[in-house]
Every structure is written in C-alpha cells, then in structure tokens.
Design a protein around this motif. Sequence first.
Motif, PDB file in Angstrom:
ATOM      1  N   ARG A 267      -4.118  -4.100  10.334  1.00 62.97           N
ATOM      2  CA  ARG A 267      -5.250  -3.994  11.258  1.00 62.97           C
ATOM      3  C   ARG A 267      -5.019  -4.818  12.516  1.00 62.97           C
ATOM      4  O   ARG A 267      -5.403  -4.399  13.618  1.00 62.97           O
ATOM      5  N   ALA A 268      -4.386  -5.973  12.361  1.00 60.85           N
ATOM      6  CA  ALA A 268      -4.075  -6.792  13.532  1.00 60.85           C
ATOM      7  C   ALA A 268      -3.057  -6.097  14.434  1.00 60.85           C
ATOM      8  O   ALA A 268      -3.152  -6.154  15.661  1.00 60.85           O
ATOM      9  N   LEU A 269      -2.095  -5.424  13.842  1.00 53.78           N
ATOM     10  CA  LEU A 269      -1.021  -4.785  14.607  1.00 53.78           C
ATOM     11  C   LEU A 269      -1.445  -3.453  15.217  1.00 53.78           C
ATOM     12  O   LEU A 269      -1.101  -3.149  16.362  1.00 53.78           O
ATOM     13  N   CYS A 270      -2.159  -2.651  14.452  1.00 51.57           N
ATOM     14  CA  CYS A 270      -2.392  -1.261  14.848  1.00 51.57           C
ATOM     15  C   CYS A 270      -3.837  -0.944  15.207  1.00 51.57           C
ATOM     16  O   CYS A 270      -4.088   0.116  15.788  1.00 51.57           O
ATOM     17  N   GLY A 271      -4.777  -1.809  14.851  1.00 53.36           N
ATOM     18  CA  GLY A 271      -6.171  -1.495  15.115  1.00 53.36           C
ATOM     19  C   GLY A 271      -6.594  -0.249  14.363  1.00 53.36           C
ATOM     20  O   GLY A 271      -6.541  -0.200  13.143  1.00 53.36           O
TER      21      GLY A 271
ATOM     22  N   TYR B 228       6.537   7.436  13.456  1.00 55.64           N
ATOM     23  CA  TYR B 228       5.606   6.351  13.749  1.00 55.64           C
ATOM     24  C   TYR B 228       6.328   5.203  14.447  1.00 55.64           C
ATOM     25  O   TYR B 228       7.499   4.952  14.206  1.00 55.64           O
ATOM     26  N   LYS B 229       5.603   4.492  15.300  1.00 54.49           N
ATOM     27  CA  LYS B 229       6.121   3.234  15.823  1.00 54.49           C
ATOM     28  C   LYS B 229       6.090   2.195  14.703  1.00 54.49           C
ATOM     29  O   LYS B 229       5.206   2.205  13.851  1.00 54.49           O
ATOM     30  N   ILE B 230       7.046   1.280  14.714  1.00 55.81           N
ATOM     31  CA  ILE B 230       7.022   0.174  13.765  1.00 55.81           C
ATOM     32  C   ILE B 230       6.569  -1.085  14.496  1.00 55.81           C
ATOM     33  O   ILE B 230       7.034  -1.389  15.593  1.00 55.81           O
TER      34      ILE B 230
ATOM     35  N   GLU C  89      11.069   4.010  17.037  1.00 56.78           N
ATOM     36  CA  GLU C  89      10.397   3.419  18.196  1.00 56.78           C
ATOM     37  C   GLU C  89       9.621   2.184  17.744  1.00 56.78           C
ATOM     38  O   GLU C  89       8.985   2.194  16.695  1.00 56.78           O
ATOM     39  N   VAL C  90       9.690   1.133  18.530  1.00 62.56           N
ATOM     40  CA  VAL C  90       8.981  -0.093  18.172  1.00 62.56           C
ATOM     41  C   VAL C  90       7.691  -0.208  18.974  1.00 62.56           C
ATOM     42  O   VAL C  90       7.564   0.328  20.070  1.00 62.56           O
ATOM     43  N   GLY C  91       6.744  -0.928  18.387  1.00 58.68           N
ATOM     44  CA  GLY C  91       5.451  -1.136  19.028  1.00 58.68           C
ATOM     45  C   GLY C  91       5.214  -2.610  19.315  1.00 58.68           C
ATOM     46  O   GLY C  91       5.928  -3.240  20.069  1.00 58.68           O
ATOM     47  N   LYS C  92       4.243  -3.161  18.625  1.00 59.07           N
ATOM     48  CA  LYS C  92       3.736  -4.509  18.898  1.00 59.07           C
ATOM     49  C   LYS C  92       4.453  -5.561  18.048  1.00 59.07           C
ATOM     50  O   LYS C  92       4.771  -5.315  16.889  1.00 59.07           O
ATOM     51  N   PHE C  93       4.666  -6.729  18.640  1.00 62.01           N
ATOM     52  CA  PHE C  93       5.196  -7.889  17.916  1.00 62.01           C
ATOM     53  C   PHE C  93       4.220  -9.039  18.093  1.00 62.01           C
ATOM     54  O   PHE C  93       3.868  -9.390  19.226  1.00 62.01           O
ATOM     55  N   ILE C  94       3.763  -9.632  16.998  1.00 60.73           N
ATOM     56  CA  ILE C  94       2.913 -10.822  17.081  1.00 60.73           C
ATOM     57  C   ILE C  94       3.414 -11.859  16.078  1.00 60.73           C
ATOM     58  O   ILE C  94       3.957 -11.520  15.026  1.00 60.73           O
TER      59      ILE C  94
END
Length: 281
Positions: free
Chosen positions: A101-105, A235-237, A261-266
């Motif tokens: 949920r934090a990464l993808c909403g 999907y993006k990872i 494909e990459v997405g968000k990094f936190i």
Amino acid sequence: MLLICDSGSTKADWCLVDKDNKRTFFATCGMNPYNISLEAISQEIESVLMSSINPKDVHQLKFYGAGCSAEVKKKELKDLFSTYFTNAKIYIDHDLLGAARALCGKEKGLCAILGTGSNSCLYDGEDIRENVPALGYVLCDEGAGTNIGKLILRNYLRHLLPKDLEKEFATLYPGQESDFLNRLYKGSVPNYFLASFAKFVTDRKDNEYCRNLIKECFVSFFENQVVLYSDYTSYKINVVGSVGFICKDIFKEVALNYGQEVGKFIKAPLVDLVDFHFYLD
C-alpha cells in the motif's frame, strides 16, 4: 485520531495523525508476535505508547506487522490492543500488505521488500493477489541484507576477496574464523548478524567486486521470486527497504535484463502508508 504502525521484528515505527493531518512520529520495539510475548508488548505499550499519546483519542488503529499473516496472531494482537484503545476500530495485517500500500497506493504492481530480509508480492490495488513464500534467511532471503552478508562473510573466511577488500574487512571486523562461527551458530539473532556485514558491501557498491556481489544477489531475487509471478513483466516492480533503496541503480540494471519496468523506491514505508490511509482510504 488515526494511529498507524509499521512493525518489524526489532523496531516498530508509529505515526499519530489528527484531522488536520498533523503528524507525530515515535518508535517502540518490534512487535512480531512470534518473537515477543504478549506480556512484553503490553509493557512496551504502557511504558512508551502511553507516554506519547492518549489512547482514548485514537479512533482508528492500523497496525501492519511482521508475523501478522496468520489469523490467530492477528486476533492475539487485536485483543491486546483493544484493552488499551477502547474507542478505536482496530485493523491488524501483515507488513507485506503495508509495504504494498505504501508503494502502490491503489494501483496494481509487483512489490519487493529488500531490507534485512526479503519478501515480494503481486498487489491488485487493494490486496495481495500472489505471494511467493519468503521462507526466511536459512532457505532464502534472496537479494536481502542476510544474503549479501552471508556471501561477503563466506568469501572473506575462504580468502576469496581481493586483497584490498580483505584487509579492509579484517580491520572493520576483527576476529578468528571461530569467533564468526560462534556468533553465527550460537548467537541469538544470526540473521541480523549476517545482515550486519551487508553494509560493508553496500557502502562500496561502486567497487567492481562489491557491485558484482550485489548484482548476483539481485539476480537470485529475480530468478527465485520475481519470475514466478503471473505475467510479471506486465507490472512495474516497486521496492521498499534499505538495501533496495541504497542499491537502486544496480537493481534497475538487473530488472532491465529481465524486461522489467521499475517504479517507486522508498527506504521505509511509514510516511507513504500514512498518506495512503489519510488521502486514499
């Protein structure tokens, strides 16, 4: 007020949010119900939480924790929290869902935890649709701190490191082979002991040897977790955790080789998890 927690096995991060989105952050020990007794959790609530907040002001408690996938463990924690937060609706779930949920909403995506340990899932925008079993540091933890730490320690003890790195390692971590093995096989937290050596590698990620070792671990993560998901390249990872965040350039390079494909990094999920519940939930 809304109270949100992201709990690992050693540390739990908390955020209290009022109706105006004013946020207060604090920390307690980790509350993994497999690793800590309910009595110890109660003591931590009373000594730390109660000094930071008024439990009667909390109307919602969202707790995402390691060790909280089984319904029986969720119930244990919910029953315990309900004795303190008497006015709150209490929600308990696994830290993997919190990470997703934090990464993808509300969006679909592949999610990876790459910190001390590793885990992954395919998230459908609401819940976890698929999860390759993580299985822990003895069997798996591909791409995580335990994986990187295990390889660098093994290679050091077998004198396989380049001479300059071997000298640096020996200076930072003095001891005989027996000292390392005693800590590893007789110590109380061998996974954290192994993961402690990962910093040596990630701090030197621009060194060719260290970069290749990190890459080897990320390739293992893709081979043993990512490619097992249905249509994974659709999907993006997205990645949460200190190892993935620090080494995101290497992770992106490996992902590209898999057509991913990459997405968000936190680095940590709590702030984004608070945003999810305040703005989207």
